[in-house]
Write a protein that holds these residues in place. Structure first.
Motif, mmCIF file in Angstrom:
data_model
loop_
_atom_site.group_PDB
_atom_site.id
_atom_site.type_symbol
_atom_site.label_atom_id
_atom_site.label_comp_id
_atom_site.label_asym_id
_atom_site.label_seq_id
_atom_site.Cartn_x
_atom_site.Cartn_y
_atom_site.Cartn_z
ATOM 1 N N ASN A 45 44.815 23.668 49.811
ATOM 2 C CA ASN A 45 45.909 24.567 49.437
ATOM 3 C C ASN A 45 45.485 26.009 49.729
ATOM 4 O OD1 ASN A 45 47.943 26.074 48.222
ATOM 5 N ND2 ASN A 45 48.218 24.604 46.556
ATOM 6 N N PRO A 46 45.564 26.423 50.993
ATOM 7 C CA PRO A 46 45.125 27.768 51.370
ATOM 8 C C PRO A 46 45.858 28.885 50.629
ATOM 9 C CG PRO A 46 45.475 26.420 53.332
ATOM 10 C CD PRO A 46 45.981 25.631 52.155
ATOM 11 N N ASP A 47 47.112 28.681 50.280
ATOM 12 C CA ASP A 47 47.855 29.724 49.567
ATOM 13 C C ASP A 47 47.282 29.961 48.172
ATOM 14 O OD1 ASP A 47 49.529 30.251 51.710
ATOM 15 O OD2 ASP A 47 51.090 28.865 51.020
ATOM 16 N N ALA A 48 46.909 28.901 47.500
ATOM 17 C CA ALA A 48 46.290 29.045 46.179
ATOM 18 C C ALA A 48 44.966 29.799 46.308
ATOM 19 C CB ALA A 48 46.078 27.681 45.533
ATOM 20 N N PHE A 49 44.175 29.442 47.314
ATOM 21 C CA PHE A 49 42.895 30.108 47.553
ATOM 22 C C PHE A 49 43.118 31.595 47.839
ATOM 23 C CE2 PHE A 49 39.298 31.061 50.551
ATOM 24 C CZ PHE A 49 38.298 31.089 49.586
ATOM 25 N N GLU A 59 40.507 38.607 43.088
ATOM 26 C CA GLU A 59 39.132 39.069 43.289
ATOM 27 C C GLU A 59 39.132 40.476 43.904
ATOM 28 O OE1 GLU A 59 35.034 38.585 43.001
ATOM 29 O OE2 GLU A 59 36.569 37.180 42.312
ATOM 30 N N GLN A 60 39.992 40.688 44.875
ATOM 31 C CA GLN A 60 40.077 41.998 45.530
ATOM 32 C C GLN A 60 40.553 43.075 44.561
ATOM 33 O OE1 GLN A 60 38.814 42.217 48.634
ATOM 34 N NE2 GLN A 60 38.887 44.390 48.227
ATOM 35 N N TYR A 61 41.518 42.732 43.712
ATOM 36 C CA TYR A 61 41.988 43.692 42.705
ATOM 37 C C TYR A 61 40.813 44.143 41.832
ATOM 38 C CZ TYR A 61 43.600 45.664 38.410
ATOM 39 O OH TYR A 61 43.740 46.507 37.346
ATOM 40 N N ILE A 62 40.036 43.182 41.350
ATOM 41 C CA ILE A 62 38.929 43.507 40.452
ATOM 42 C C ILE A 62 37.880 44.347 41.177
ATOM 43 C CG2 ILE A 62 37.106 42.557 38.985
ATOM 44 C CD1 ILE A 62 39.067 40.019 38.791
ATOM 45 N N LYS A 63 37.566 43.994 42.414
ATOM 46 C CA LYS A 63 36.580 44.762 43.184
ATOM 47 C C LYS A 63 37.028 46.209 43.378
ATOM 48 C CE LYS A 63 34.368 41.024 45.679
ATOM 49 N NZ LYS A 63 34.123 40.373 46.967
ATOM 50 N N ASN A 64 38.325 46.430 43.453
ATOM 51 C CA ASN A 64 38.859 47.778 43.652
ATOM 52 C C ASN A 64 39.226 48.483 42.349
ATOM 53 O OD1 ASN A 64 38.634 47.532 46.450
ATOM 54 N ND2 ASN A 64 40.659 46.611 46.625
ATOM 55 N N SER A 65 38.974 47.856 41.220
ATOM 56 C CA SER A 65 39.409 48.391 39.926
ATOM 57 C C SER A 65 38.556 49.553 39.430
ATOM 58 C CB SER A 65 39.395 47.280 38.865
ATOM 59 O OG SER A 65 38.052 46.936 38.540
ATOM 60 N N SER A 68 38.496 36.495 33.228
ATOM 61 C CA SER A 68 39.498 35.450 33.479
ATOM 62 C C SER A 68 39.358 34.882 34.882
ATOM 63 C CB SER A 68 40.910 36.019 33.300
ATOM 64 O OG SER A 68 41.105 36.438 31.980
ATOM 65 N N ASN A 69 39.142 35.751 35.851
ATOM 66 C CA ASN A 69 39.067 35.298 37.231
ATOM 67 C C ASN A 69 37.843 34.416 37.484
ATOM 68 O OD1 ASN A 69 40.482 35.337 39.741
ATOM 69 N ND2 ASN A 69 38.848 36.596 40.580
ATOM 70 N N ILE A 70 36.679 34.805 36.953
ATOM 71 C CA ILE A 70 35.516 33.956 37.182
ATOM 72 C C ILE A 70 35.668 32.633 36.453
ATOM 73 C CG2 ILE A 70 34.069 34.996 35.357
ATOM 74 C CD1 ILE A 70 32.963 33.393 38.744
ATOM 75 N N ASN A 71 36.301 32.639 35.299
ATOM 76 C CA ASN A 71 36.545 31.371 34.615
ATOM 77 C C ASN A 71 37.458 30.473 35.441
ATOM 78 O OD1 ASN A 71 35.377 30.899 31.761
ATOM 79 N ND2 ASN A 71 35.789 33.095 31.839
ATOM 80 N N ALA A 72 38.440 31.051 36.118
ATOM 81 C CA ALA A 72 39.306 30.257 37.001
ATOM 82 C C ALA A 72 38.507 29.705 38.178
ATOM 83 C CB ALA A 72 40.488 31.101 37.495
ATOM 84 N N TRP A 73 37.699 30.566 38.815
ATOM 85 C CA TRP A 73 36.855 30.090 39.921
ATOM 86 C C TRP A 73 35.952 28.949 39.455
ATOM 87 C CZ3 TRP A 73 38.049 31.122 44.671
ATOM 88 C CH2 TRP A 73 38.490 32.384 45.083
ATOM 89 N N ASN A 74 35.357 29.108 38.258
ATOM 90 C CA ASN A 74 34.469 28.066 37.728
ATOM 91 C C ASN A 74 35.205 26.749 37.541
ATOM 92 O OD1 ASN A 74 32.571 30.206 35.412
ATOM 93 N ND2 ASN A 74 32.320 29.900 37.602
#
Length: 148
Positions: free
Chosen positions: A11-15, A22-28, A128-134
């Protein structure tokens, strides 16, 4: 070990959606090393070997000391982490294990004494994002080198 499924291909769209968070957080404006420590600590709690391997190596590449990486599970017992890092790590642990105790008021107050509201939202997005990745990593059987 066997990878159960490559969710990136399934599911490339989900990825791509996960990557956009991830990009939002890196730019936050969140400190890069602090973000990597958040990702490593949550991954340790969640038992995601793929993410533990990746984020420990990312910290090493960014110049972080081996002691701070190896002693992260016992961050409360060593004087290696700043007050801000300690507050973020504590929030990470409670927000990762929500069903155990939620986020106690004293933890929130400690975090709030160091970080502003926008920064707290950024921290919570990061957690939240790392928990989703995990969850993707563990559920699909990812392990270090599984995509090599």
């Amino acid at each position: 070990m066997e990878l159960r499924m490559n969710y990136r291909n399934a599911n490339p769209d989900a990825f791509k959606t996960m990557l956009s968070l991830e990009q939002y957080i890196k730019n936050s404006g969140l400190d890069h090393k602090l973000y990597e420590f958040i990702k490593l600590r949550a991954s340790q709690i969640n038992g995601c070997s793929f993410c533990i391997d990746m984020h420990a190596k990312d910290l090493l590449r960014s110049g972080e000391s081996m002691d701070r990486i190896l002693l992260l599970p016992v961050w409360r017992e060593v004087p290696l982490y700043s007050e801000a890092e300690r507050a973020a790590l504590e929030l990470t642990e409670y927000a990762t294990k929500l069903s155990e105790a939620g986020v106690p008021r004293e933890v929130y107050d400690r975090v709030r004494s160091i970080f502003g509201e926008k920064e707290i939202v950024d921290l919570l997005m990061a957690i939240s994002n790392i928990n989703a990745w995990n969850r993707f990593g563990v559920a699909t059987g990812m392990f270090p080198g599984c995509f090599d």
